[in-house]
Design an enzyme around this catalytic site. Structure first.
Site, PDB file in Angstrom:
ATOM      1  N   GLY A  14     -27.751 -26.069  34.495  1.00  0.00           N
ATOM      2  CA  GLY A  14     -28.477 -26.623  35.639  1.00  0.00           C
ATOM      3  C   GLY A  14     -27.899 -27.953  36.086  1.00  0.00           C
ATOM      4  N   SER A  16     -25.801 -28.829  38.817  1.00  0.00           N
ATOM      5  CA  SER A  16     -25.299 -29.117  40.174  1.00  0.00           C
ATOM      6  C   SER A  16     -26.047 -30.292  40.798  1.00  0.00           C
ATOM      7  CB  SER A  16     -25.425 -27.872  41.059  1.00  0.00           C
ATOM      8  OG  SER A  16     -26.765 -27.425  41.096  1.00  0.00           O
ATOM      9  N   ILE A  19     -30.612 -34.516  36.595  1.00  0.00           N
ATOM     10  CA  ILE A  19     -30.269 -34.996  35.259  1.00  0.00           C
ATOM     11  C   ILE A  19     -29.028 -34.282  34.724  1.00  0.00           C
ATOM     12  CG2 ILE A  19     -31.088 -35.102  32.863  1.00  0.00           C
ATOM     13  CD1 ILE A  19     -33.973 -35.439  34.029  1.00  0.00           C
ATOM     14  N   SER A 145     -39.305 -33.091  27.486  1.00  0.00           N
ATOM     15  CA  SER A 145     -40.020 -33.977  28.413  1.00  0.00           C
ATOM     16  C   SER A 145     -41.120 -34.744  27.698  1.00  0.00           C
ATOM     17  CB  SER A 145     -40.668 -33.132  29.515  1.00  0.00           C
ATOM     18  OG  SER A 145     -41.493 -33.938  30.339  1.00  0.00           O
ATOM     19  N   SER A 147     -43.718 -34.471  28.829  1.00  0.00           N
ATOM     20  CA  SER A 147     -44.726 -33.417  29.005  1.00  0.00           C
ATOM     21  C   SER A 147     -44.820 -32.480  27.807  1.00  0.00           C
ATOM     22  CB  SER A 147     -44.429 -32.612  30.268  1.00  0.00           C
ATOM     23  OG  SER A 147     -44.448 -33.453  31.390  1.00  0.00           O
ATOM     24  N   TYR A 158     -45.936 -25.387  32.822  1.00  0.00           N
ATOM     25  CA  TYR A 158     -44.695 -26.121  32.536  1.00  0.00           C
ATOM     26  C   TYR A 158     -44.738 -26.845  31.195  1.00  0.00           C
ATOM     27  CZ  TYR A 158     -41.321 -30.013  33.270  1.00  0.00           C
ATOM     28  OH  TYR A 158     -40.313 -30.945  33.158  1.00  0.00           O
ATOM     29  N   LYS A 162     -42.070 -27.164  27.763  1.00  0.00           N
ATOM     30  CA  LYS A 162     -41.381 -28.373  27.301  1.00  0.00           C
ATOM     31  C   LYS A 162     -41.707 -28.638  25.831  1.00  0.00           C
ATOM     32  CE  LYS A 162     -38.943 -28.570  30.289  1.00  0.00           C
ATOM     33  NZ  LYS A 162     -37.509 -28.900  30.438  1.00  0.00           N
ATOM     34  N   ILE A 191     -38.589 -38.975  36.253  1.00  0.00           N
ATOM     35  CA  ILE A 191     -37.256 -39.319  36.748  1.00  0.00           C
ATOM     36  C   ILE A 191     -37.157 -38.781  38.179  1.00  0.00           C
ATOM     37  CG2 ILE A 191     -34.779 -39.131  36.227  1.00  0.00           C
ATOM     38  CD1 ILE A 191     -36.615 -40.228  33.882  1.00  0.00           C
TER      39      ILE A 191
HETATM   40  P1  NAD Z   1     -33.516 -30.805  39.338  1.00  0.00           P
HETATM   41  O1  NAD Z   1     -34.362 -29.879  40.113  1.00  0.00           O
HETATM   42  O2  NAD Z   1     -32.674 -31.785  40.059  1.00  0.00           O
HETATM   43  O3  NAD Z   1     -32.570 -30.033  38.338  1.00  0.00           O
HETATM   44  C1  NAD Z   1     -32.899 -28.794  37.768  1.00  0.00           C
HETATM   45  C2  NAD Z   1     -31.634 -28.004  37.715  1.00  0.00           C
HETATM   46  O4  NAD Z   1     -31.886 -26.745  37.090  1.00  0.00           O
HETATM   47  C3  NAD Z   1     -31.111 -27.718  39.125  1.00  0.00           C
HETATM   48  O5  NAD Z   1     -29.742 -27.950  39.159  1.00  0.00           O
HETATM   49  C4  NAD Z   1     -31.440 -26.251  39.321  1.00  0.00           C
HETATM   50  O6  NAD Z   1     -30.561 -25.587  40.182  1.00  0.00           O
HETATM   51  C5  NAD Z   1     -31.294 -25.748  37.898  1.00  0.00           C
HETATM   52  N1  NAD Z   1     -31.971 -24.469  37.704  1.00  0.00           N
HETATM   53  C6  NAD Z   1     -33.233 -24.133  38.082  1.00  0.00           C
HETATM   54  N2  NAD Z   1     -33.462 -22.851  37.782  1.00  0.00           N
HETATM   55  C7  NAD Z   1     -32.327 -22.376  37.227  1.00  0.00           C
HETATM   56  C8  NAD Z   1     -31.945 -21.118  36.707  1.00  0.00           C
HETATM   57  N3  NAD Z   1     -32.792 -20.076  36.726  1.00  0.00           N
HETATM   58  N4  NAD Z   1     -30.692 -20.973  36.204  1.00  0.00           N
HETATM   59  C9  NAD Z   1     -29.824 -22.006  36.197  1.00  0.00           C
HETATM   60  N5  NAD Z   1     -30.133 -23.226  36.671  1.00  0.00           N
HETATM   61  C10 NAD Z   1     -31.371 -23.399  37.172  1.00  0.00           C
HETATM   62  O7  NAD Z   1     -34.509 -31.566  38.355  1.00  0.00           O
HETATM   63  P2  NAD Z   1     -34.224 -32.447  37.055  1.00  0.00           P
HETATM   64  O8  NAD Z   1     -35.315 -33.426  37.011  1.00  0.00           O
HETATM   65  O9  NAD Z   1     -32.822 -32.910  37.004  1.00  0.00           O
HETATM   66  O10 NAD Z   1     -34.495 -31.377  35.899  1.00  0.00           O
HETATM   67  C11 NAD Z   1     -33.629 -31.156  34.830  1.00  0.00           C
HETATM   68  C12 NAD Z   1     -34.429 -30.960  33.558  1.00  0.00           C
HETATM   69  O11 NAD Z   1     -35.076 -32.175  33.238  1.00  0.00           O
HETATM   70  C13 NAD Z   1     -35.519 -29.892  33.643  1.00  0.00           C
HETATM   71  O12 NAD Z   1     -35.496 -29.103  32.471  1.00  0.00           O
HETATM   72  C14 NAD Z   1     -36.799 -30.713  33.698  1.00  0.00           C
HETATM   73  O13 NAD Z   1     -37.881 -30.036  33.126  1.00  0.00           O
HETATM   74  C15 NAD Z   1     -36.399 -31.897  32.854  1.00  0.00           C
HETATM   75  N6  NAD Z   1     -37.234 -33.078  33.072  1.00  0.00           N
HETATM   76  C16 NAD Z   1     -37.282 -33.680  34.287  1.00  0.00           C
HETATM   77  C17 NAD Z   1     -38.078 -34.795  34.456  1.00  0.00           C
HETATM   78  C18 NAD Z   1     -38.199 -35.508  35.765  1.00  0.00           C
HETATM   79  O14 NAD Z   1     -39.128 -36.312  35.896  1.00  0.00           O
HETATM   80  N7  NAD Z   1     -37.307 -35.275  36.713  1.00  0.00           N
HETATM   81  C19 NAD Z   1     -38.798 -35.294  33.371  1.00  0.00           C
HETATM   82  C20 NAD Z   1     -38.730 -34.647  32.155  1.00  0.00           C
HETATM   83  C21 NAD Z   1     -37.922 -33.544  32.006  1.00  0.00           C
HETATM   84  C1  RM4 Z   2     -41.602 -34.044  33.748  1.00  0.00           C
HETATM   85  C2  RM4 Z   2     -42.744 -35.022  33.908  1.00  0.00           C
HETATM   86  C3  RM4 Z   2     -42.608 -35.653  35.253  1.00  0.00           C
HETATM   87  C4  RM4 Z   2     -42.550 -34.587  36.318  1.00  0.00           C
HETATM   88  C5  RM4 Z   2     -41.447 -33.614  36.011  1.00  0.00           C
HETATM   89  C6  RM4 Z   2     -41.413 -32.456  36.978  1.00  0.00           C
HETATM   90  O1  RM4 Z   2     -41.607 -33.387  32.550  1.00  0.00           O
HETATM   91  O2  RM4 Z   2     -43.978 -34.344  33.827  1.00  0.00           O
HETATM   92  O3  RM4 Z   2     -43.673 -36.559  35.494  1.00  0.00           O
HETATM   93  O4  RM4 Z   2     -42.316 -35.206  37.566  1.00  0.00           O
HETATM   94  O5  RM4 Z   2     -41.620 -33.084  34.740  1.00  0.00           O
END
Ligand code: NAD
Ligand code: RM4
Length: 255
Positions: A14, A16, A19, A145, A147, A158, A162, A191
């Site tokens: 994931g 592109s 994170i 997370s 979470s 969700y 996590k 984030i």
């Molecule tokens: P994002 O939406 O920018 O990135 C998610 C990535 O996963 C994207 O590139 C998307 O194309 C890819 N993806 C989604 N479904 C997919 C699939 N079926 N196959 C392959 N790739 C797929 O969001 P992000 O915040 O960068 O999320 C990345 C990770 O971080 C996630 O697992 C999310 O749960 C975790 N996370 C995010 C936060 C936050 O606050 N942003 C906090 C805690 C954890």
């Molecule tokens: C994380 C956390 C963040 C939320 C993202 C989608 O795990 O819960 O607050 O914005 O997920």
């Protein structure tokens, strides 16, 4: 910039955007060759590859939906063929379609579980098999997370995924310790990425979330790079089965 990952090959799912993208480029800055999985955004993936190559590192992008077990085999096999080996695997791909509990559609629950949890299982297993075959250990990091530790009214589908990926790291740490493979979870706070863009468009919610954070701001994908590189690097040689909370202090801020 350090060269903590010099000579290592890191794969991340994931990647592109968000994170995953930051982890891929950040690892290259620290000396790694990088393979990325992505699901749809060809232009985003190409831009990540171009940036890594401009840093003088090798890179490959492999398209695929992580909820399909065949994607994991394909990602690991093609990355290994191109880059020679897998030393570090970062399970990052995930979705969070915010929705209320009582009318949550079955399809939304299923999809979230399949992408976040089943996808993590298949990917981590495929990466671990490759590392065991190589015979020189490795590091696996799951992007779990905050979470995993606390709930969310619109995240009932969700948050269990996590908690699940963190639990997967704990069990995998036991299963893979004898092979010298370390398994740890990263627990980001909130984030700013595409995953929560709509949710945080609600200014009240955004202000409430920010007010909870002792460091006074929401996170940026770049904030995740140092902790991921640390867990991936030999500096964390005796760290396995652990969880690293990277949330600006949000979790501990009860009152
Ligand atoms: P994002 O939406 O920018 O990135 C998610 C990535 O996963 C994207 O590139 C998307 O194309 C890819 N993806 C989604 N479904 C997919 C699939 N079926 N196959 C392959 N790739 C797929 O969001 P992000 O915040 O960068 O999320 C990345 C990770 O971080 C996630 O697992 C999310 O749960 C975790 N996370 C995010 C936060 C936050 O606050 N942003 C906090 C805690 C954890
Ligand atoms: C994380 C956390 C963040 C939320 C993202 C989608 O795990 O819960 O607050 O914005 O997920």
């Amino acid at each position: 910039m350090t060269n903590l990952l010099e000579g290592k090959t890191l794969l991340v799912t994931g990647a592109s955007a968000g994170i995953g993208r930051a982890a891929a480029i950040g690892a290259a800055r620290h000396g790694a060759d990088v393979g990325i999985n992505y699901s749809r955004d060809d232009a985003g993936a190409e831009a990540v590859i171009a940036e890594i190559e401009s840093l003088g590192r090798r890179a490959i992008a492999v398209k695929g939906d992580v909820s399909d077990p065949a994607t994991a085999q394909d990602f690991i096999a093609r990355s290994t063929a191109e880059l020679g080996k897998v030393d570090i695997f970062v399970n990052n791909a995930g979705i969070c379609p915010f929705h209320a509990f009582l009318d949550m559609p079955v399809e939304t629950v299923d999809r979230t579980m399949r992408v976040n949890l089943h996808g993590a299982y298949y990917m981590v297993q495929a990466a671990a098999r490759q590392m065991v075959e190589q015979g020189h250990g490795g590091a696996i990091i799951a992007v779990s997370s905050i979470s995993a530790l606390v709930g969310g009214e619109f995240q009932t589908h969700y948050t269990p995924t996590k908690a699940g990926v963190h639990s997967l790291m704990q069990s995998a740490a036991i299963a893979l310790g004898k092979h010298g493979i370390r398994c740890n979870s990263l627990l980001p706070g909130t984030i700013l990425t595409d995953i929560n863009k709509d949710d945080l468009a609600d200014q009240d919610k955004r202000d409430r979330m920010t007010a909870r954070i002792p460091l006074g701001r929401l996170g940026d994908p770049e904030d995740m790079v140092g902790p991921i590189v640390f867990l991936a690097s030999d500096m964390a040689n005796y760290v396995t089965g652990a969880a690293l909370l990277v949330d600006g202090g949000a979790f501990v801020n009860l009152q």
